[in-house]
Design a protein around this motif. Structure first.
Motif, PDB file in Angstrom:
ATOM      1  N   THR A  51       0.916  -1.192  -0.017  1.00  0.00           N
ATOM      2  CA  THR A  51       0.087  -0.129   0.025  1.00  0.00           C
ATOM      3  C   THR A  51       0.815   1.424  -0.175  1.00  0.00           C
ATOM      4  O   THR A  51       1.840   1.128   0.823  1.00  0.00           O
ATOM      5  N   PRO A  52       0.584   2.131  -1.179  1.00  0.00           N
ATOM      6  CA  PRO A  52       1.575   3.429  -0.921  1.00  0.00           C
ATOM      7  C   PRO A  52       1.703   3.870   0.381  1.00  0.00           C
ATOM      8  O   PRO A  52       0.528   4.274   1.085  1.00  0.00           O
ATOM      9  N   LEU A  53       2.589   4.497   0.791  1.00  0.00           N
ATOM     10  CA  LEU A  53       2.765   5.057   2.199  1.00  0.00           C
ATOM     11  C   LEU A  53       2.774   6.637   2.144  1.00  0.00           C
ATOM     12  O   LEU A  53       3.553   7.099   1.264  1.00  0.00           O
ATOM     13  N   ASP A  54       1.928   7.218   2.886  1.00  0.00           N
ATOM     14  CA  ASP A  54       1.661   8.756   3.199  1.00  0.00           C
ATOM     15  C   ASP A  54       2.595   9.304   4.176  1.00  0.00           C
ATOM     16  O   ASP A  54       2.031   9.408   5.313  1.00  0.00           O
ATOM     17  N   LEU A  55       3.821   9.627   3.982  1.00  0.00           N
ATOM     18  CA  LEU A  55       4.594  10.319   4.868  1.00  0.00           C
ATOM     19  C   LEU A  55       4.359  11.887   4.758  1.00  0.00           C
ATOM     20  O   LEU A  55       4.880  12.530   5.663  1.00  0.00           O
ATOM     21  N   PHE A  56       3.463  12.564   4.149  1.00  0.00           N
ATOM     22  CA  PHE A  56       3.326  13.939   3.770  1.00  0.00           C
ATOM     23  C   PHE A  56       2.197  14.422   4.386  1.00  0.00           C
ATOM     24  O   PHE A  56       2.041  15.493   4.460  1.00  0.00           O
ATOM     25  N   GLY A  57       1.245  13.441   5.007  1.00  0.00           N
ATOM     26  CA  GLY A  57      -0.112  14.172   5.432  1.00  0.00           C
ATOM     27  C   GLY A  57      -0.083  14.797   6.961  1.00  0.00           C
ATOM     28  O   GLY A  57      -1.004  15.268   7.299  1.00  0.00           O
ATOM     29  N   GLY A  58       0.968  14.413   7.550  1.00  0.00           N
ATOM     30  CA  GLY A  58       0.958  14.679   9.145  1.00  0.00           C
ATOM     31  C   GLY A  58      -0.005  14.217   9.923  1.00  0.00           C
ATOM     32  O   GLY A  58      -0.671  13.069   9.494  1.00  0.00           O
ATOM     33  N   GLN A  59      -0.469  14.742  10.944  1.00  0.00           N
ATOM     34  CA  GLN A  59      -1.573  13.786  11.835  1.00  0.00           C
ATOM     35  C   GLN A  59      -2.768  14.364  11.324  1.00  0.00           C
ATOM     36  O   GLN A  59      -3.946  13.505  11.757  1.00  0.00           O
ATOM     37  N   GLY A  60      -2.933  15.482  10.386  1.00  0.00           N
ATOM     38  CA  GLY A  60      -4.395  15.754   9.833  1.00  0.00           C
ATOM     39  C   GLY A  60      -4.798  14.463   8.976  1.00  0.00           C
ATOM     40  O   GLY A  60      -5.982  14.514   8.592  1.00  0.00           O
ATOM     41  N   ARG A  61      -3.797  13.737   8.457  1.00  0.00           N
ATOM     42  CA  ARG A  61      -4.064  12.614   7.297  1.00  0.00           C
ATOM     43  C   ARG A  61      -3.219  11.584   8.018  1.00  0.00           C
ATOM     44  O   ARG A  61      -1.946  11.079   7.333  1.00  0.00           O
ATOM     45  N   PRO A  62      -3.580  10.960   8.813  1.00  0.00           N
ATOM     46  CA  PRO A  62      -2.685   9.823   9.552  1.00  0.00           C
ATOM     47  C   PRO A  62      -2.954   8.536   8.632  1.00  0.00           C
ATOM     48  O   PRO A  62      -3.599   8.421   7.742  1.00  0.00           O
ATOM     49  N   PHE A  63      -1.685   7.556   8.827  1.00  0.00           N
ATOM     50  CA  PHE A  63      -1.940   6.405   8.265  1.00  0.00           C
ATOM     51  C   PHE A  63      -3.267   5.610   8.181  1.00  0.00           C
ATOM     52  O   PHE A  63      -3.722   5.622   9.270  1.00  0.00           O
ATOM     53  N   THR A  64      -3.332   4.965   7.205  1.00  0.00           N
ATOM     54  CA  THR A  64      -4.633   4.067   7.200  1.00  0.00           C
ATOM     55  C   THR A  64      -3.979   2.717   7.848  1.00  0.00           C
ATOM     56  O   THR A  64      -2.857   2.628   7.797  1.00  0.00           O
TER      57      THR A  64
END
Length: 955
Positions: A473-486
């Motif tokens: 699953t592509p990892l989101d290192l860019f969204g901070g706590q406003g867009r946490p890991f799924t």
């Protein structure tokens, strides 16, 4: 007849050894000891008639152990003035620092002892005069024993030899020997219960059952114990709830929940060091403007305070079974069996693991090679972050994953079978013993909420490659706590890791002691013996650690063994009516490096009845252990880069190159406005199979004065004064370089000195690459000082009897110089590396006893020390603004009390005790350079008081 023989073999040991040093207990047992011919004293295998021997020995009998209020062997020993920093439940980390360079592992959950500040690996731990197996703790192959494997309930007394003793016991006995004597001649049953609690929690519960029985030809002692210590969170105390007290967030971690992004825009060469604004759900990047969109320049105020997630006191549960059986085969021969099983389950915790990727991560592994393509679904910048071009570093700490948890399960097995006996030739008596010992310490550690960095690389790489990999699953290192890991992201990268290690020790030994000849009414004695030992050690780190795929620390496996053959001889000669000379020699043959020879000389002179003058001179050695010989690991050293401390860049060419540090940093290729990203700089450490043994030269001199004018008087029943001087020098000390001191010396010398700067290379962005720092026979360690012990016991007065006991240690010098000629910053009166060597330490116990009631009041004094606070991250801490740029950790005194009631509530055999350690709740002084909890947990008590109550019922 057999009972009398048994008395000479064992009762003499545990009843009359109390006379080895003048103590209150010794005075109380003096009448009983008059009937015993000879005694055994730690530091000598010759049974002797002298109450005071040539070597200094401190004895803690069971009454004194109980008066401390402590419930572990390690806690008691670590309170002695002669003790230095050693692992304990207050400072015991699995996830914050990686593996230390000695190959021994982190020792998570273990507890050790250090004497004379020379390190726990230079203290030999014996149980009933026999070596104890070293600990493993699932993180390496250590050269130190875990005292948590020895329950306090089975201990009769503890003897501490404050002198080198390699000629008597072999390797490791450089700084001294701790001999733990177990309970043997116990009749009846005893139930012990204990409850205690710190001011901030941390309940302690301890229960044990001991019973002894026997018949005409046998005796047996059996015991079972259960101990539980609850945790205390670092967030419960203001000082420990900050990553560096007084320094603000500038000293905390750049691995923040919002993320830190350091890169260059390839389209316009703009450099960015930015973080996401709080509350952002969709990042907006404005090219050429670090403050544009939803970002702002990263500052110290953005750093993450990891401290509240840590623990001030690590939880532990221990269960043990013990048996000691003696069978008289004949009047003069005895068969003995001894066995122990001990299980420890403990836990450490750290803040959620940060994810660091890009060359600036500085791991030396996969994370440094990660690039993020422009078409990655979460890349907001519109261009690729190329590890070979414009990408420096991304740090993001996903709080949504949860804290790192390290759980240890450690089993210790010990089995001893042997025979001992007495025989006479003419009018000479001789004693012998032979033993086989098998001991094993095996541990597993489960690490949860860690990451697979290889999966992180795939999840941050080509989206097509990730889509073609099941589960990726592509990892989101860019969204901070406003867009946490799924949850799908977490499940792909999170992995549990399992590490294991084992140490096994097998010993075959034979000893013979007795009389040689008489000189007047005195007898010359001897002891000779042989010993064969086999050591086996295994460290099996999780496969992800071995391949470098663990986001935690790299570690290579170890599986090795060696054997030792030894013979020794010891002699005691009464030269004059008042003078004894002692001599000992030992030859050792190691399968790893060859043979070694050590010797010891001593004297005991009693010019008058009240005074004994004594001294020793000895050579010693310490063979490299399996952890020091083999293995490769990583250590997250806490370093300050002089070329750009966190929050304070040094290099600024806009105003020209100034002399001093700036010129040296420029010479190393450090760019303008460089700032160290993190205080933890990964270092590759490990063993060296070409190590030679350390060699030591030790000597002591002292006196013991027991004046007749203070004996059986109206004001004094007994007074004893002991004074001693010690001196230790270790050559070829096994150590790695002091990496911080070496880095400072490199920059101070101009940055190009090959001798000082060879371990340090830099990336184009200025960040240090991981240096190699392997073990070497690399230095000289010298220390000397003096001990003073005074014991006084009053007669019985109408209101009861009084006692006073003082132990004081003065350290004159501690100096360690490595092979580069660099003097370690660890010195007397200095706090460095989470440890201190106070110039003065003292313990004072005052006692009162009347009938069935007793009261003890104790004082523990620790002298002031200073720490260097010139680092830019802490220079603004209050107390660090004095001209010398040091912070003073003030002198600290702890007050302990205990009240005891024997035959409580008129129930014979019941004893109740109520007490408190640090009764006034003294808090430890602030330490701004310590790496955890804002204080030196190896030197000072936990903040606040500890109250306890115990009940012992013997029937």
């Amino acid at each position: 007849m057999s009972n009398l023989r048994r008395n000479r073999l064992t009762a003499a040991v545990h009843l009359t050894l109390l006379l080895a040093l003048p103590t209150v207990a010794a005075a109380q047992d003096a009448e009983q000891s008059q009937d015993l011919d000879t005694i055994s004293v730690t530091g000598s295998r010759i049974k002797q008639t002298n109450a005071v021997t040539a070597q200094p020995v401190m004895v803690l009998d069971r009454a004194k152990l109980e008066q401390t209020g402590a419930k572990s062997v390690a806690e008691i020993l670590q309170q002695l003035p002669a003790s230095g920093k050693a692992l304990n439940a207050k400072f015991n980390s699995s996830g914050n620092f990686g593996y230390p360079p000695d190959g021994g592992g982190i020792g998570a959950g273990s507890a050790q002892v250090d004497l004379r500040n020379l390190g726990s690996q230079r203290v030999l731990v014996l149980v009933d005069g026999v070596r104890w197996v070293n600990e493993s703790s699932a993180s390496g192959v250590s050269g130190s024993a875990d005292l948590n494997t020895i329950p306090l309930a089975i201990v009769e007394r503890i003897e501490v030899l404050e002198d080198g003793a390699s000629a008597i016991y072999g390797s490791d006995a450089i700084a001294g020997v701790v001999n733990i004597i177990t309970r043997k001649d116990f009749k009846g049953a005893e139930f012990h219960s204990y409850y205690g609690e710190y001011s901030r929690g941390g309940e302690t519960k301890d229960f044990s059952l001991t019973f002894g029985t026997g018949g005409d030809i046998w005796t047996g002692v059996f015991g079972a114990t259960w101990y539980e210590q609850d945790e205390i969170s670092s967030g419960s105390w203001g000082q420990s709830s900050n990553c560096q007290p007084g320094a603000g967030l500038g000293a905390c971690s750049s691995g923040t929940p919002q993320g830190r992004f350091v890169f260059n825009d390839p389209t316009n060469t703009t450099s960015y060091n930015i973080t996401l604004n709080n509350g952002t759900t969709v990042p907006v990047f404005v090219p050429g403007n670090p403050s544009g969109g939803t970002y702002h320049p990263f500052t110290g105020a953005d750093r993450f305070n990891f401290a509240p997630y840590n623990l001030m006191l690590t939880p532990s549960e221990r269960k043990s079974l013990f048996a000691n059986i003696n069978i008289d085969l004949t009047e003069n021969t005895r068969l003995h069996f001894k066995g122990l099983f001990n299980n420890r389950q403990s836990r450490n915790q750290a803040a959620p693991e940060p994810i660091f990727v890009g060359p600036g991560a500085g791991t030396g592994g996969i994370a440094d090679t990660i690039s993020i393509p422009a078409n990655h679904p979460f890349n907001p910048f519109g261009f690729a972050l190329d590890a070979n071009n414009n990408f420096v570093f991304i740090g993001r700490r996903p709080l949504e994953v949860g804290p790192r948890v390290f759980t240890q399960n450690v089993d210790t097995w010990y089995f001893n079978v042997g025979m001992d006996g007495l025989f006479n030739i003419g009018d000479r008596s001789y004693g012998w013993d032979t033993n086989y010992i098998h001991s094993r310490n095996s541990a597993t550690q489960r690490f949860t909420n860690g990451y697979n960095v290889a999966k992180i690389k795939l999840a941050l790489g080509d989206p097509a490659a990730c889509a073609a990999t099941p589960g990726c699953t592509p990892l989101d290192l860019f969204g901070g706590q406003g867009r946490p890991f799924t949850q799908q992201m977490i499940d792909w990268i999170r992995t549990n890791q399992r590490d294991a290690s084992t140490q096994v020790l097998d010993i075959f030994s034979f000893n013979l002691s007795g009389d040689l000849f008489s000189i007047g009414d005195r007898t010359a004695g001897f002891a000779v013996g042989a010993e064969y030992r086999e050591y086996q050690g295994d460290f099996d780190p999780d496969p992800l650690r071995q391949t470098g795929e663990s986001q935690d620390s790299f570690a290579a496996p170890v599986s090795a063994e060696y054997n030792v053959k030894e013979v020794y001889g010891e002699f005691n000669f009464p030269v004059l009516a008042s003078l004894d000379l002692t001599a000992a020699a030992r030859w050792s043959d190691y399968s790893t490096f060859g043979d070694a020879f050590t010797g010891k000389l001593g004297f005991r002179w009693q010019p008058i009845e009240d005074l004994v003058i004594r001294g020793t001179r000895s050579t010693g050695f310490r063979a490299p252990n399996l952890g020091e010989l083999y293995g490769l690991t990583q250590f997250g050293a806490t370093l300050t880069d002089p070329c750009g401390p966190t929050g304070s860049p040094v290099v600024d060419r806009t105003n020209g190159v100034s002399p001093g540090l700036e010129a040296a940093c420029v010479a190393q290729g450090v760019p303008d406005n460089f700032e160290q990203a993190n205080t933890q700089i990964t270092t590759f450490t490990g063993g060296n199979p070409n190590l030679d043994p350390e060699e030591s030269d030790s000597w002591t001199v002292g006196l013991v004065y027991s004046p007749g004018w203070a004996e059986e008087k109206s004001w004094s029943r007994r007074l004893d004064v002991e004074f001693g001087y010690y001196n230790h020098q270790i050559d070829g000390a096994i150590q790695s370089r002091d990496i911080q001191t070496l880095l400072n010396s490199c920059i101070a010398a101009g940055g190009t000195d090959a001798r000082l700067c060879s371990p340090f290379t830099r990336q184009t962005n200025g960040n240090l690459r991981p240096p190699n720092n392997f073990l070497q026979n690399f230095g000289t360690v010298e220390t000397d000082g003096a001990d003073l012990k005074i014991n006084w016991l009053s007669p019985e007065w109408g209101f009861g009897s009084l006692s006073a006991s003082l132990q004081t240690v003065w350290v004159n010098e501690y100096k360690a110089v490595d092979g580069d000629g660099v003097t370690s910053s660890r010195q007397v009166g200095v706090e460095v590396g989470d440890s201190a060597i106070p110039e003065w330490q003292s313990n004072l116990q005052l006692g009162w006893k009347k009938g069935n009631f007793d009261f003890t009041y104790g004082l523990r004094y620790i002298d002031a020390v200073t720490e260097d606070c010139t680092s830019a991250t802490i220079a603004a801490v209050p107390g660090c603004l004095n001209p010398s740029q040091t912070n003073t950790l003030g002198a600290t005194t702890y007050h302990d009390v205990q009240f005891g009631w024997k035959d409580a509530f008129w129930l014979e055999g019941l004893r109740l005790s109520v007490g408190a350690n640090n009764v006034f709740g003294k808090e430890p002084p602030i330490c701004v350079t310590c790496s955890l909890n804002g204080y030196d947990a190896g030197t000072y008590d936990l903040p606040g008081s500890f109250w306890y109550v115990s009940a012992d019922y013997r029937f």
